[in-house]
Design an enzyme around this catalytic site. Sequence first.
Site, PDB file in Angstrom:
ATOM      1  N   HIS A 141       0.781  -1.201   0.215  1.00 28.79           N
ATOM      2  CA  HIS A 141      -0.166  -0.147  -0.005  1.00 28.79           C
ATOM      3  C   HIS A 141       0.598   1.237  -0.105  1.00 28.79           C
ATOM      4  O   HIS A 141       0.541   2.322  -0.525  1.00 28.79           O
ATOM      5  CB  HIS A 141      -0.998   0.063   1.381  1.00 28.79           C
ATOM      6  CG  HIS A 141      -1.910  -1.027   1.097  1.00 28.79           C
ATOM      7  ND1 HIS A 141      -2.549  -1.338   2.351  1.00 28.79           N
ATOM      8  CD2 HIS A 141      -2.455  -1.883   0.172  1.00 28.79           C
ATOM      9  CE1 HIS A 141      -3.584  -2.362   1.909  1.00 28.79           C
ATOM     10  NE2 HIS A 141      -3.381  -2.382   0.665  1.00 28.79           N
ATOM     11  N   LYS A 379      -3.497  -9.519   5.471  1.00 26.83           N
ATOM     12  CA  LYS A 379      -3.318  -9.275   4.093  1.00 26.83           C
ATOM     13  C   LYS A 379      -1.979  -8.378   3.685  1.00 26.83           C
ATOM     14  O   LYS A 379      -1.705  -7.975   2.773  1.00 26.83           O
ATOM     15  CB  LYS A 379      -4.448  -8.553   3.493  1.00 26.83           C
ATOM     16  CG  LYS A 379      -5.461  -9.546   3.516  1.00 26.83           C
ATOM     17  CD  LYS A 379      -6.857  -8.781   2.706  1.00 26.83           C
ATOM     18  CE  LYS A 379      -7.979  -9.556   2.879  1.00 26.83           C
ATOM     19  NZ  LYS A 379      -9.309  -8.739   2.391  1.00 26.83           N
ATOM     20  N   PHE A 380      -1.159  -8.057   4.877  1.00 32.64           N
ATOM     21  CA  PHE A 380       0.120  -7.637   4.956  1.00 32.64           C
ATOM     22  C   PHE A 380       0.050  -6.082   4.139  1.00 32.64           C
ATOM     23  O   PHE A 380       1.374  -5.801   3.535  1.00 32.64           O
ATOM     24  CB  PHE A 380       1.209  -8.596   4.159  1.00 32.64           C
ATOM     25  CG  PHE A 380       0.705 -10.036   4.390  1.00 32.64           C
ATOM     26  CD1 PHE A 380       0.932 -10.469   5.930  1.00 32.64           C
ATOM     27  CD2 PHE A 380       0.491 -11.166   3.305  1.00 32.64           C
ATOM     28  CE1 PHE A 380       0.682 -11.869   6.105  1.00 32.64           C
ATOM     29  CE2 PHE A 380      -0.081 -12.409   3.682  1.00 32.64           C
ATOM     30  CZ  PHE A 380       0.310 -12.601   5.055  1.00 32.64           C
ATOM     31  N   CYS A 381      -0.943  -5.364   4.189  1.00 31.80           N
ATOM     32  CA  CYS A 381      -0.902  -4.097   3.533  1.00 31.80           C
ATOM     33  C   CYS A 381      -0.593  -4.309   2.208  1.00 31.80           C
ATOM     34  O   CYS A 381       0.113  -3.278   1.587  1.00 31.80           O
ATOM     35  CB  CYS A 381       0.234  -2.985   4.447  1.00 31.80           C
ATOM     36  SG  CYS A 381      -0.276  -2.668   6.021  1.00 31.80           S
ATOM     37  N   ALA A 382      -1.101  -5.582   1.568  1.00 32.33           N
ATOM     38  CA  ALA A 382      -1.183  -5.626   0.235  1.00 32.33           C
ATOM     39  C   ALA A 382      -2.312  -6.268  -0.158  1.00 32.33           C
ATOM     40  O   ALA A 382      -2.436  -7.341  -0.931  1.00 32.33           O
ATOM     41  CB  ALA A 382       0.080  -6.342  -0.347  1.00 32.33           C
TER      42      ALA A 382
END
Length: 454
Positions: A141, A379-382
């Site tokens: 992100h 979601k790992f900032c993705a």
Amino acid sequence: MSILSILEPASTTTPRAAVTRLTNGTIPATVGADLLVPLADGRVTDYANFDHGASAPCLESVRASVEAALPSYASVHRGNGYASRITTQWYERARAEVHSFVGARNDDQVIFTRQTTDALNLLAHAVPADATVIVFESEHHAALLPWGEERTVRLAAPASASAAVTAVADALRSAPEGPRLVVVTGASNVTGEIFPIAELAAVAKAHGARICLDAAQLAPHRVVDIAELDVDWVALSGHKLYAPYGAGALIGRADWLDAADPYLYGGGATTAVTGDGVVWATGPSRHEGGSPNVIGAIALASACATISRNRDAIEQHERSLLARLRTGLAQIADVTTYSIFGAEADRVGTVCFTIKGLSSTLVSAALSAEYGIGVRDGKFCAHPLVGHLLADAPEHGTAVRASLGLGTTREHVDRLVGAVRSLATNGLRAEYEDTDHGCQPVEDPRDLHAPRIW
């Protein structure tokens, strides 16, 4: 001994007393390597750190550099006091060390920021208003979101490295006239896969565009060379480079940055302020308004120096552990690992996986409570990339990420593989519940409350 007497010559950046000299055959030591953690069955074990992709532990050499700098710590620039002059030298030598670490060109700027997110937002602030920005949906992100929807061309996650190059070429051919910027990750923060940076840079240049490399996940593990890759900017974070003191950097071309309004209005960003107006500085100080994070910059430089001296040993260590981890997980039924480009793609030490029948939150909680293993789930900032990878697994909205590094050992890898095998085969040993502090066993004897340490 005077602090001046332990300074390196001007060509280097760290106090001679601050760093243990290491060779390319030595793995740099990390703080907390002897950390013991409680388990839900009452036992205690050493912590198996597979969360380097979020924040890496501090290097011992970084801690030593910070401790050496603290007695003379002062604000930098415009101060004639002894402490200020010494600290200013360290701060500017830190800038030179980061410049060298990424192989920057002579006229490239190094601007200290808080982390990669801050660095990319700074660049977004400086990108000309009529610029078109091209970015893959597979980005973190931090690289996906700062540019503004009206000028961003978002490309689908590519199926291969060559497909990535083709997609960018097609997008550039279709882009309107004017400034254009390609933004690409070096290594995926979800799967660890390395993007074809040099090839993407060549395509960008062929179409008159510029390119920015998000090196947050790449720089700790592989060499990043701005001049060799022919990229225009690189962004990176200290906390992923074993220097968790709140500093990152944007390194690259000066023209867009010097033409933009200051990122932070305030002292240090000006050369003159009168009743008639303000004359803003050019160069790094233009965007470093206020008192900078001197200790963070010193920590970042120390980490860069240590990693540079030991790059071969670090890469060998991580490649060996990654191969062991991937081989182990591949042999477990009901475990699925995920890739953007395919199983054979080059990658740093990150693996994304799910276990059939278990949510990623439960897996993460069980690995911690039952085995003393730290991973990340979600979601790992993705979010777009994770949605793409899990499109064929509707029962899994999120995944588990194991990211290894200098705080990881072979025993840790074997423990993780064994734990995943047990979870996939036998399920959870305990019943879990969601609490205000996260998912944990219903009957949990561990004291998970952190007392004040100040």
